[in-house]
Design a protein around this motif. Structure first.
Motif, PDB file in Angstrom:
ATOM      1  N   HIS A 315      36.398  46.906  53.065  1.00  0.00           N
ATOM      2  CA  HIS A 315      35.417  46.075  52.148  1.00  0.00           C
ATOM      3  C   HIS A 315      36.054  44.559  51.763  1.00  0.00           C
ATOM      4  O   HIS A 315      35.578  43.987  50.824  1.00  0.00           O
ATOM      5  N   ASN A 316      36.959  44.113  52.646  1.00  0.00           N
ATOM      6  CA  ASN A 316      37.551  42.746  52.444  1.00  0.00           C
ATOM      7  C   ASN A 316      38.126  42.505  51.225  1.00  0.00           C
ATOM      8  O   ASN A 316      37.350  41.409  50.539  1.00  0.00           O
ATOM      9  N   PRO A 317      38.762  43.142  50.523  1.00  0.00           N
ATOM     10  CA  PRO A 317      39.215  42.973  49.002  1.00  0.00           C
ATOM     11  C   PRO A 317      40.104  41.445  49.240  1.00  0.00           C
ATOM     12  O   PRO A 317      40.874  41.359  50.334  1.00  0.00           O
ATOM     13  N   MET A 318      40.156  40.919  48.112  1.00  0.00           N
ATOM     14  CA  MET A 318      40.937  39.674  48.025  1.00  0.00           C
ATOM     15  C   MET A 318      42.347  40.173  47.289  1.00  0.00           C
ATOM     16  O   MET A 318      43.431  39.316  47.473  1.00  0.00           O
ATOM     17  N   VAL A 319      42.232  40.965  46.702  1.00  0.00           N
ATOM     18  CA  VAL A 319      43.476  41.586  46.162  1.00  0.00           C
ATOM     19  C   VAL A 319      43.385  43.229  45.955  1.00  0.00           C
ATOM     20  O   VAL A 319      42.286  43.625  45.628  1.00  0.00           O
ATOM     21  N   VAL A 320      44.611  43.843  46.274  1.00  0.00           N
ATOM     22  CA  VAL A 320      44.562  45.282  46.003  1.00  0.00           C
ATOM     23  C   VAL A 320      45.970  45.362  45.321  1.00  0.00           C
ATOM     24  O   VAL A 320      47.031  45.052  45.925  1.00  0.00           O
ATOM     25  N   ARG A 321      46.099  45.967  44.103  1.00  0.00           N
ATOM     26  CA  ARG A 321      47.165  45.962  43.269  1.00  0.00           C
ATOM     27  C   ARG A 321      47.113  47.380  42.699  1.00  0.00           C
ATOM     28  O   ARG A 321      46.570  47.530  41.730  1.00  0.00           O
ATOM     29  N   VAL A 322      48.429  48.163  42.931  1.00  0.00           N
ATOM     30  CA  VAL A 322      48.522  49.450  42.292  1.00  0.00           C
ATOM     31  C   VAL A 322      49.449  49.311  41.113  1.00  0.00           C
ATOM     32  O   VAL A 322      50.342  48.422  41.401  1.00  0.00           O
ATOM     33  N   SER A 323      49.103  49.734  40.075  1.00  0.00           N
ATOM     34  CA  SER A 323      50.283  49.450  38.842  1.00  0.00           C
ATOM     35  C   SER A 323      51.520  50.431  39.042  1.00  0.00           C
ATOM     36  O   SER A 323      51.446  51.341  39.827  1.00  0.00           O
ATOM     37  N   GLU A 324      52.659  49.544  38.893  1.00  0.00           N
ATOM     38  CA  GLU A 324      53.923  50.013  39.187  1.00  0.00           C
ATOM     39  C   GLU A 324      54.627  50.689  38.053  1.00  0.00           C
ATOM     40  O   GLU A 324      55.638  51.138  38.219  1.00  0.00           O
ATOM     41  N   SER A 325      54.132  50.742  36.950  1.00  0.00           N
ATOM     42  CA  SER A 325      54.876  51.058  35.658  1.00  0.00           C
ATOM     43  C   SER A 325      53.612  51.367  34.555  1.00  0.00           C
ATOM     44  O   SER A 325      52.687  50.890  34.615  1.00  0.00           O
ATOM     45  N   GLU A 326      54.452  52.054  33.607  1.00  0.00           N
ATOM     46  CA  GLU A 326      53.608  52.712  32.647  1.00  0.00           C
ATOM     47  C   GLU A 326      53.171  51.177  31.655  1.00  0.00           C
ATOM     48  O   GLU A 326      51.981  51.073  31.169  1.00  0.00           O
ATOM     49  N   ALA A 327      54.316  50.171  31.723  1.00  0.00           N
ATOM     50  CA  ALA A 327      53.724  49.062  30.918  1.00  0.00           C
ATOM     51  C   ALA A 327      52.702  48.344  31.743  1.00  0.00           C
ATOM     52  O   ALA A 327      51.537  47.780  31.100  1.00  0.00           O
ATOM     53  N   GLN A 328      52.564  48.155  32.895  1.00  0.00           N
ATOM     54  CA  GLN A 328      51.376  47.688  33.730  1.00  0.00           C
ATOM     55  C   GLN A 328      50.349  48.346  33.447  1.00  0.00           C
ATOM     56  O   GLN A 328      49.002  47.829  33.346  1.00  0.00           O
ATOM     57  N   SER A 329      50.340  49.491  33.613  1.00  0.00           N
ATOM     58  CA  SER A 329      49.076  50.684  33.336  1.00  0.00           C
ATOM     59  C   SER A 329      48.525  50.371  31.839  1.00  0.00           C
ATOM     60  O   SER A 329      47.233  49.913  31.824  1.00  0.00           O
ATOM     61  N   ALA A 330      49.466  50.305  30.811  1.00  0.00           N
ATOM     62  CA  ALA A 330      48.963  49.954  29.454  1.00  0.00           C
ATOM     63  C   ALA A 330      48.462  48.620  29.456  1.00  0.00           C
ATOM     64  O   ALA A 330      47.331  48.456  28.798  1.00  0.00           O
ATOM     65  N   ALA A 331      48.976  47.573  30.239  1.00  0.00           N
ATOM     66  CA  ALA A 331      48.214  46.312  30.022  1.00  0.00           C
ATOM     67  C   ALA A 331      46.903  46.120  30.718  1.00  0.00           C
ATOM     68  O   ALA A 331      45.940  45.352  30.499  1.00  0.00           O
ATOM     69  N   ILE A 332      46.644  46.754  32.121  1.00  0.00           N
ATOM     70  CA  ILE A 332      45.509  46.806  32.531  1.00  0.00           C
ATOM     71  C   ILE A 332      44.454  47.208  31.745  1.00  0.00           C
ATOM     72  O   ILE A 332      43.414  47.016  31.513  1.00  0.00           O
ATOM     73  N   TRP A 333      44.701  48.493  30.990  1.00  0.00           N
ATOM     74  CA  TRP A 333      43.903  49.172  30.185  1.00  0.00           C
ATOM     75  C   TRP A 333      43.551  48.342  28.919  1.00  0.00           C
ATOM     76  O   TRP A 333      42.609  48.309  28.180  1.00  0.00           O
ATOM     77  N   LYS A 334      44.775  47.665  28.257  1.00  0.00           N
ATOM     78  CA  LYS A 334      44.462  46.897  27.169  1.00  0.00           C
ATOM     79  C   LYS A 334      43.497  45.905  27.281  1.00  0.00           C
ATOM     80  O   LYS A 334      42.675  45.416  26.656  1.00  0.00           O
ATOM     81  N   GLY A 335      43.517  45.174  28.606  1.00  0.00           N
ATOM     82  CA  GLY A 335      42.621  44.055  28.819  1.00  0.00           C
ATOM     83  C   GLY A 335      41.425  44.544  28.996  1.00  0.00           C
ATOM     84  O   GLY A 335      40.364  44.082  28.328  1.00  0.00           O
ATOM     85  N   ARG A 336      41.119  45.827  29.493  1.00  0.00           N
ATOM     86  CA  ARG A 336      39.600  46.427  29.480  1.00  0.00           C
ATOM     87  C   ARG A 336      39.087  46.842  28.083  1.00  0.00           C
ATOM     88  O   ARG A 336      38.102  46.469  27.802  1.00  0.00           O
ATOM     89  N   LYS A 337      40.050  47.554  27.503  1.00  0.00           N
ATOM     90  CA  LYS A 337      39.554  48.029  26.126  1.00  0.00           C
ATOM     91  C   LYS A 337      39.269  47.120  25.231  1.00  0.00           C
ATOM     92  O   LYS A 337      38.505  47.299  24.166  1.00  0.00           O
ATOM     93  N   SER A 338      40.003  45.864  25.287  1.00  0.00           N
ATOM     94  CA  SER A 338      39.997  44.904  24.261  1.00  0.00           C
ATOM     95  C   SER A 338      38.932  43.833  24.648  1.00  0.00           C
ATOM     96  O   SER A 338      38.925  42.936  24.060  1.00  0.00           O
ATOM     97  N   ALA A 339      38.354  43.881  25.724  1.00  0.00           N
ATOM     98  CA  ALA A 339      37.339  43.073  26.333  1.00  0.00           C
ATOM     99  C   ALA A 339      36.361  42.497  25.254  1.00  0.00           C
ATOM    100  O   ALA A 339      36.059  41.177  25.071  1.00  0.00           O
ATOM    101  N   PHE A 340      35.659  43.525  24.572  1.00  0.00           N
ATOM    102  CA  PHE A 340      34.768  43.022  23.702  1.00  0.00           C
ATOM    103  C   PHE A 340      35.090  42.081  22.461  1.00  0.00           C
ATOM    104  O   PHE A 340      34.869  40.938  22.176  1.00  0.00           O
TER     105      PHE A 340
END
Lengths: 481, 407
Positions: A315-340
């Motif tokens: 589907h022609n993604p511009m970016v595909v990035r798998v989290s490589e550490s616990e810290a990265q995973s936490a940051a990815i979710w922190k961004g989403r869960k603190s979005a509001f």
């Protein structure tokens, strides 16, 4: 100031305020009743802060029996009652009325019993959502529904609103995870529905109670399923040049037979704000971003992520990035869960909560953009893509009455659109006061009448959570016969 | 009594039938294909209404995990349609026809929701009602209504979709149901142990359910019942069978079986079934193979999993019985020796001691007329149930007395 007009408070009740407070103090003790203005002011609104009203009095009971006493008193004296958990409702579900007493369950927050073999926990409902998981985490278990407000919101509120969260694509929402409740009816009767088993005898009263928005009674205890946590979880980011491509990618993942534990979507305005706040490494050059999370052992995770990457590549993604550490995973979710919260730092916003069939996603996003533009407002879109639950955040200036009205008009149009394309007004936040007058968009008068007559079974005098959920017009006709 | 059969083909036709019956206070027996007609208190309805002419799949969106079907559509047809896209109803509805002397495969999709009888995968994936997204229905007064819809998250208004689940046609007649569907797992594996006593077996099942390996079936068959299995290998062992199902993609199933074997090791030797054999085994459980070809009274008991063996042991002290445990011990199918009350007084008293409820699934009509078939409710719940019945079916015409004498 706002579109939804609350009825005038009952002057006869207001005139009796001192006597009612005195009665309640006599009945429950002065440490349970909050009657002074400063104390009451803390309860005058909830997560929908555009609406506020000073409650007649606030009661914070310590036991089911005290809730029962309070409700029996209110029933006998025809005093309205607003039940309250933590007051995080985004739809005004816990908005007080000047002629109503607030009964808050926050003091009743004990873990009564955890049974790991039978995989259940019995709790008082003032416990926070995260408090349940915290209680069972040392044994490797968790409570599945995870609304973004989980740090503060109570189980009582979750049950009232049938709360969801980011992970319900796999684990279901509150109604799928509650096995039993202890509930106090308006006349003070205490009933138990369900229990430590997976189905209940007779009619599915639990289904009626979960999500009843404080209209049917006050749930003081609940038995919930607890689940063993997966060995690990890992999110990945997939960025696209269009929301259409992102939507097609979600459909392709699901069609392939993979059910990720979460699929979250953000559009460009949302990505920018969340990245600025959380430094999660979100790509800033994409129009649409998916957060896809899978669970399992390290090997299972890498196989699943590998399959998802392969699907995304088509589907022609511009970016595909798998989290490589616990810290990265936490940051990815922190961004989403603190979005509001992050968006709240740059602007006031009005958070919508419609659900749509996933296939309609691209055209619905275009229409949302058009509706907001017509009102001269900006919008950021964040939502649970796996289940089509949209959260468009309409940005406005709360100090400008004109913009407030525009935001509410805009929100109403968006929700009507959701219903038109085959979805619904609210996926997880509830109707409350906010969407009360939109209910006829989704239901016929006959359907609303049926729902209202069921409300009457539980609350014959209509004292519980007044002026919410059901439109004010037509109530008498619907419940008369 | 001369029974009249009606088969409305549209919602409007159905609404007219029910409005007339309501006006004349004519009791109506409501059913799908009738495979579970023999469950409940015997009814005296002059009119029997079946939904079988309300047939067809009205919506199927594999990429949205959703299917809608008219309620008279055979379950088998819905499942075949889903399977053609690699999907399934994850709650694995039980086919009770064969234990009631009816050929398998007669269940309709509407009856699946109306009875909420979930199969082995309920422990992992939820019940029928958990997958129900929306309904169309006609109330006892002949009023058509909808609830829910086709989307997965929906908290708009009173949840009548789930609220009607398990109401056995006593509140409204469903005309269309919409379910969330799930992908069929790539591979299915089974681990089993032989000869465990009930309490140890359920301890093993609960230990497995407490692992992160997403066990999707956890059953225990007493020795007397395992002898009736169709699966030759397990039958020939002539011992009690305790079995777990693991479903996922192939490498995951291999990994999870390995890890679960470590968990189960203290309980005894762990055996395995391959994919094909596993499918056959769980499929025969879905129609309760070991409880067919018998007229003996059959109870369905729901309790906390670890209470299951205690309930069965207690019943065993009063009457000879054999038990099939599902849901890791929380659901027990108990066959007892024929008796005037099918053991109802003892069964209900003993279940109450441990918490739970019991339904008499199979018994002679005379027995079903004499004892409560469905679990009697506490007074508070009974009152609410009667009032809800009065809202949904004011004239009391829908399956009157089938669940409870006054409902």
């Amino acid at each position: 100031m706002s579109l939804v007009v609350q009825p005038q408070p009952d002057k006869r009740i207001l005139a009796r305020r001192d006597a009612i407070v005195a009665d309640l103090v006599r009945l429950l003790g002065s440490d349970v009743v909050i009657a002074d203005a400063d104390g009451r002011r803390a309860f005058e609104t909830d997560g929908l802060t555009a609406y506020r009203a000073m409650p007649l009095a606030v009661i914070l009971p310590r036991s089911t029996e005290e809730v029962s006493k309070a409700l029996r008193y209110c029933h006998e004296n025809t005093v309205k009652v607003v039940a309250r958990g933590a007051g995080t409702s985004l739809c005004g579900g816990a908005l007080p009325s000047e002629d109503a007493i607030v009964i808050g369950v926050s003091r009743m927050n004990r873990v009564i019993e955890v049974d790991y073999e039978n995989r259940i926990a019995r709790l008082e409902t003032g416990i926070t959502n995260l408090g349940i998981t915290a209680a069972v985490q040392p044994h490797g278990f968790f409570y599945a529904p995870d609304p973004s407000s989980q740090l503060a919101c109570t189980l009582a509120g979750n049950i009232a609103m049938n709360s969801g969260g980011a992970h319900c694509l796999k684990y279901g929402v509150t109604t799928n995870n509650v096995l039993g409740v202890k509930m106090v009816l308006i006349d003070g009767t205490i009933i138990d529905i369900g229990g430590a088993y997976l189905d209940q005898p007779g009619y599915d009263l639990l289904a009626l109670v979960v999500g009843s928005e404080g209209q049917f009674g006050i749930v003081t205890e609940a038995t919930v399923r607890i689940l063993r946590s997966a060995e690990a979880a890992r999110p990945m980011l997939i960025g696209f040049a269009s929301s259409e491509a992102a939507g097609q990618c979600v459909s392709a993942i699901i069609a392939s037979g993979i059910i990720p534990v979460a699929i979250e979507f953000m559009d460009k305005p949302a990505i920018e704000v969340c990245e600025a706040f959380a430094k999660a490494g979100y790509p800033l050059n994409v129009e649409a971003l998916l957060i896809v999370e899978v669970e399992g052992s390290a090997e299972e995770i890498s196989e699943l992520l590998g399959r998802i990457v392969a699907i995304a590549r088509a589907h022609n993604p511009m970016v595909v990035r798998v989290s490589e550490s616990e810290a990265q995973s936490a940051a990815i979710w922190k961004g989403r869960k603190s979005a509001f919260g992050a968006i709240g730092r740059i602007s006031d916003y009005y958070c919508m909560d419609g659900t749509i069939p996933l296939g309609r996603l691209p055209d619905v996003l275009v229409s949302i953009g058009r509706i907001c533009k017509e009102h001269g407002l900006k919008v950021a879109n964040i939502f649970h893509a796996g289940d089509g639950n949209l959260h468009p955040l309409v940005l406005y200036n709360a100090n400008n009455p004109d913009e407030v009205a525009k935001a509410e008009h805009c929100g109403a149009e968006i929700l009507k659109l959701c219903v038109e394309v085959g979805g619904c007004l609210t996926g997880e936040h509830g109707v409350g006061v906010e969407k009360r007058d939109l209910m006829p968009v989704q239901f016929t008068p006959a359907e609303l009448g049926l729902q209202m007559r069921i409300k009457t079974v539980f609350d014959p005098k209509w004292l519980l959570n007044p002026a919410k959920v059901f439109p004010l017009d037509g109530r008498e006709a619907a419940t008369a016969g | 009594m001369q029974q009249q059969f009606v088969r409305p083909a549209t919602d409007r036709e159905l609404a007219n039938v029910l409005a007339d019956a309501s006006a004349n206070r004519t009791p109506v027996e409501v059913m799908g294909a009738g495979s579970k007609r023999a469950i409940g208190r015997p009814s005296q309805a002059a009119v029997s209404l079946t939904t079988t002419s309300l047939a067809g799949i009205s919506l199927f969106e594999p990429t949205e995990l959703v299917i809608s079907a008219r309620t008279g559509t055979p379950l088998a047809r819905v499942e075949a349609q889903l399977a053609s896209h690699g999907q399934m109803l994850a709650f694995e509805p039980v086919d009770l026809g064969p234990v009631l002397g009816i050929e398998p495969g007669h269940t309709t999709i509407g009856a699946v929701l109306a009875t909420n009888l979930s199969g082995a995968r309920r422990v992992a994936s939820g019940a029928v009602r958990d997958h129900a997204l929306g309904i169309k229905a006609v109330s006892g007064a002949g009023q058509a209504f909808t609830s829910g819809g086709r989307v997965m998250k929906n908290v708009t208004g009173v949840d009548l979709t789930r609220g009607l689940s398990g109401s056995w046609g006593t509140l409204a007649v469903l005309t269309e149901v919409t379910f969330k569907v799930m992908p069929i797992p790539e591979e299915t594996g089974t681990l089993f142990l032989l000869g465990l006593p009930d309490s140890i077996a359920v301890e093993a099942l609960c230990a497995a359910m407490g692992t992160p390996f997403e066990v999707s079936g956890a059953i225990h068959l007493q020795e007397g019942l395992s002898a009736r299995l169709w699966h030759a290998g397990m039958r020939s062992a002539q011992k009690a069978v305790t079995a777990l199902r693991i479903e996922n993609f192939s490498r995951s199933v291999a990994y999870r079986k390995q890890r679960l074997k470590e968990t189960l090791k203290p309980f005894g030797d762990v055996h395995e079934l391959d994919h094909a054999s596993s499918l056959a085994f769980w499929d025969e459980l879905r129609q309760l193979s070991v409880l067919q070809r018998s007229d003996a009274p059959l109870w369905r008991i729901s309790t906390a999993p670890r209470s299951g063996p205690k309930v069965v042991a207690a019943i065993g002290r009063y009457m000879p019985c054999s038990a099939l445990y599902d849901w890791s011990g929380g659901l027990i199918w108990v066959e007892v020796l024929p008796a005037a009350d099918a053991g109802a007084a003892d069964v209900r008293r003993l279940v109450a001691t441990h918490g739970g409820h019991a339904t008499l699934i199979r018994a002679e009509p005379a027995v079903r007329a004499a004892v409560d078939v469905f679990q009697p409710l506490e007074p508070g719940l009974s009152l609410i149930s009667r009032e809800i019945k009065a809202v949904m079916d004011p004239a009391g015409i829908l399956n009157p007395g089938r669940m409870y004498a006054n409902v």
